[in-house]
Design a protein around this motif. Structure first.
Motif, mmCIF file in Angstrom:
data_model
loop_
_atom_site.group_PDB
_atom_site.id
_atom_site.type_symbol
_atom_site.label_atom_id
_atom_site.label_comp_id
_atom_site.label_asym_id
_atom_site.label_seq_id
_atom_site.Cartn_x
_atom_site.Cartn_y
_atom_site.Cartn_z
ATOM 1 N N THR A 22 4.412 24.409 19.713
ATOM 2 C CA THR A 22 4.975 23.430 20.634
ATOM 3 C C THR A 22 4.037 22.232 20.713
ATOM 4 O O THR A 22 2.827 22.393 20.915
ATOM 5 C CB THR A 22 5.161 24.052 22.032
ATOM 6 N N LYS A 24 3.477 18.229 22.396
ATOM 7 C CA LYS A 24 3.871 17.284 23.451
ATOM 8 C C LYS A 24 3.466 15.882 23.033
ATOM 9 O O LYS A 24 2.402 15.672 22.450
ATOM 10 C CB LYS A 24 3.182 17.633 24.774
ATOM 11 N N ASP A 52 8.400 11.006 27.433
ATOM 12 C CA ASP A 52 7.885 12.371 27.444
ATOM 13 C C ASP A 52 8.736 13.187 26.487
ATOM 14 O O ASP A 52 9.966 13.221 26.618
ATOM 15 C CB ASP A 52 7.949 12.960 28.851
ATOM 16 N N THR A 54 9.009 16.867 23.777
ATOM 17 C CA THR A 54 8.522 18.165 23.329
ATOM 18 C C THR A 54 9.178 18.509 21.992
ATOM 19 O O THR A 54 10.395 18.452 21.869
ATOM 20 C CB THR A 54 8.862 19.271 24.354
ATOM 21 N N THR A 191 0.319 22.324 22.083
ATOM 22 C CA THR A 191 -0.043 22.849 23.399
ATOM 23 C C THR A 191 -0.464 24.301 23.327
ATOM 24 O O THR A 191 -0.887 24.860 24.330
ATOM 25 C CB THR A 191 1.131 22.733 24.385
#
Length: 192
Positions: A22, A24, A52, A54, A191
């Motif tokens: 993952t 970001k 923002d 992901t 992350t």
């Protein structure tokens, strides 16, 4: 054969987990640019500065990747405040009523070694339509600056993406300026 079943089960349970990671978005290195023709006289451009996102990506199974992005509409910036105010108004984005633009991927088609078409639901001004982003992965792995700057240590991904939109289809604007070109560039930090 039954005596091997427990061994097989144990081997499967001990197998390494999926390689999906993952990532970001890094705000300082993520840009959402848009451009349009001003009545055929000149090309104009702007950007959204608060984004923002992901990305969940397994490099061995690119087509299983997912991408979710949220853009704050009140971060629109053209470099000319009166135009920013007009784009933020009820004539266009209505940022007080519609504070976010979102993109949620629904499918990925790998088109080359580092390219893919990412299809998803784009919501602008309360209207959701399917859009395909033509993407290029520009980096995957340790950041080149990680050896010198602690912030950049770890795994990173980076990509660029582009699409063309009809802003009137999303209910944005009182008249057509022709297609809106969208270009996204982003660096994303793992992350996990």
């Amino acid at each position: 054969m039954n005596k091997f079943a427990p061994l097989l089960t144990a081997a499967l349970l001990a197998a390494p987990p999926t390689l999906a990671a993952t990532y970001k978005t890094d705000q300082g290195h993520t840009e959402v640019h848009f451009g349009w023709s001003h009545a055929g006289v000149s090309m104009q451009s702007g950007e959204f500065t608060v984004v923002d996102g992901t990305l969940v990506l397994d490099p061995e199974n690119v087509e299983a990747a997912t991408l979710n992005v949220t853009v704050q509409t009140n971060s629109v910036s053209t470099g000319f405040k009166p135009l920013d105010d007009h784009l933020s108004s009820a004539d266009f984005l209505e940022v007080e009523t519609y504070p976010e633009i979102t993109f949620v991927s629904t499918g990925v088609e790998q088109t080359g070694e580092n390219t893919a078409n990412v299809t998803g639901d784009l919501t602008i001004h309360g209207t959701t339509l399917p859009v395909t982003l033509e993407t290029t992965m520009t980096h995957l792995g340790p950041h080149p600056l990680g050896g010198a700057i602690e912030y950049y240590q770890g795994e990173w991904a980076a990509f660029s993406a582009s699409a063309t939109l009809d802003h009137l289809a999303f209910g944005v604007g009182p008249f057509s300026t022709g297609p809106i070109s969208i270009r996204i560039v982003s660096e994303l930090k793992a992350t996990q």
